[in-house]
Design an enzyme around this catalytic site. Structure first.
Site, PDB file in Angstrom:
ATOM      1  N   ALA A  69     -10.964  21.914 -30.997  1.00  0.00           N
ATOM      2  CA  ALA A  69     -10.132  20.755 -31.296  1.00  0.00           C
ATOM      3  C   ALA A  69      -9.759  20.796 -32.774  1.00  0.00           C
ATOM      4  CB  ALA A  69     -10.891  19.474 -30.970  1.00  0.00           C
ATOM      5  N   GLY A 113     -13.635  23.225 -28.288  1.00  0.00           N
ATOM      6  CA  GLY A 113     -12.652  22.907 -27.250  1.00  0.00           C
ATOM      7  C   GLY A 113     -11.961  24.136 -26.693  1.00  0.00           C
ATOM      8  N   GLU A 116     -14.259  25.338 -24.151  1.00  0.00           N
ATOM      9  CA  GLU A 116     -14.245  24.371 -23.044  1.00  0.00           C
ATOM     10  C   GLU A 116     -12.971  24.495 -22.207  1.00  0.00           C
ATOM     11  OE1 GLU A 116     -15.260  21.283 -25.995  1.00  0.00           O
ATOM     12  OE2 GLU A 116     -16.668  20.555 -24.479  1.00  0.00           O
ATOM     13  N   GLU A 136     -20.005  22.353 -31.977  1.00  0.00           N
ATOM     14  CA  GLU A 136     -19.779  20.958 -32.354  1.00  0.00           C
ATOM     15  C   GLU A 136     -20.965  20.351 -33.077  1.00  0.00           C
ATOM     16  OE1 GLU A 136     -18.841  22.297 -29.481  1.00  0.00           O
ATOM     17  OE2 GLU A 136     -16.903  21.496 -28.837  1.00  0.00           O
TER      18      GLU A 136
END
Ligand code: CO8
Length: 262
Positions: A69, A113, A116, A136
């Site tokens: 992200a 992300g 993911e 993270e």
């Protein structure tokens, strides 16, 4: 091959029955901001609705599938900002609506992300430079785009806890051994292998592919007996399909089947 939107955060192309989506923020290692995730969601839905497309391929650059992200964008958000806008839920989860097979072709970093997103795809093809991590925890955040749920299902609790709690990065070979990826190929062959695989899959009967995807996904969302019942109903439904009869008769006639995707 056809191409579109060359200046966007994603690039899309079609190769026969394959819809290809290339993440395209090279200066940010394809960090996933809202604009990119909106565009990715729209491209996924568009390919999913297109009867001429049988499989979807998502890829990045040689250096990064996606580094996660977009950190600078998130740095000053408040709880109300993310709760009210439905951060992640609003656009990242569109991939869950896609009924056609989605393949991730990963070279370089697949972090946070980005990892993911790959985990949300149906097949992960890794180049030998691929690196997978959920870092993270280093930001005092957590893998909140499905990572804490999909990773243990993919690699088991022990490996998932290690990756989530220590931010350990896996090489492509380790990811292959642990079952996080489907196959590893040399980087130089990644794009060609991914396109060949997607083309092979897209050549099969689309409703059969969709039924298989739905059934395999069910394995994670139900008890074994419910899953087996779901699978059996899906199998019985195949007998209502023109393609299944064509596939079996083509085998008996020793010819290639001609699927109508019905
Ligand atoms: N967001 C924004 N920009 C990024 C990101 C990112 N995630 N990753 C890299 N970049 C940018 C860098 O800032 C840099 O920009 P600039 O040149 O302007 O300084 C450029 O990309 C190149 O990066 P590096 O110079 O750092 O390249 P290196 O090859 O030295 O390192 C790494 C590559 C190891 C990938 C390193 O960039 C890195 O560690 N990036 C951050 C990875 C990360 O922590 N990802 C997780 C983010 S959080 C997340 O994904 C959670 C999503 C789910 C829920 C949300 C909760 C947070």
């Amino acid at each position: 091959m056809s191409e579109s939107n060359a200046s966007s955060t994603i690039l899309t192309e079609t190769h026969g029955r394959v819809g290809l989506i290339r993440l395209n923020r090279p200066a940010q290692l394809n960090a996933l901001n809202d604009e990119l995730m909106d565009a990715l969601g729209a491209a996924l839905l568009s390919f999913d609705a297109n009867a001429e497309i049988g499989a979807i391929l998502i890829t990045g650059s040689d250096k990064a599938f996606a580094a996660g992200a977009d950190i600078p964008v998130m740095a000053d958000w408040s709880y109300m900002d993310v709760f009210q806008s439905g951060f992640i839920t609003r656009n990242w989860e569109i991939i869950r609506q896609v009924r056609k097979p989605v393949i991730a072709a990963v070279a370089g970093f697949a972090m946070g992300g980005g990892c993911e997103l790959a985990l949300a795809c149906d097949i992960i093809l890794a180049g030998d430079s691929a690196k997978f991590a959920l870092p993270e925890i280093k930001l005092a955040m957590l893998p909140g785009a499905g990572g804490t749920q999909r990773l243990p299902r993919a690699v088991g609790k022990a490996k998932a806890m290690d990756m989530c709690l220590s931010a350990r990065m896996l090489s492509a070979q380790e990811a292959d051994r642990y079952g996080l990826v489907s196959r590893v190929v040399p980087d130089t062959e990644l794009q060609a292998t991914a396109l060949k695989l997607a083309t092979q899959i897209a050549g099969y009967s689309l409703p059969a592919l969709m039924a298989i995807k739905e059934s395999v996904n069910r394995a994670h969302e139900s008890s074994l007996s419910e899953g087996i019942l779901f699978e059996r109903r899906a199998l019985h439904a195949r007998f209502a399909s023109d393609d299944a009869h064509e596939g079996m008769h083509a085998f008996l006639d020793k010819r290639k089947p001609v699927f109508q995707h019905r």
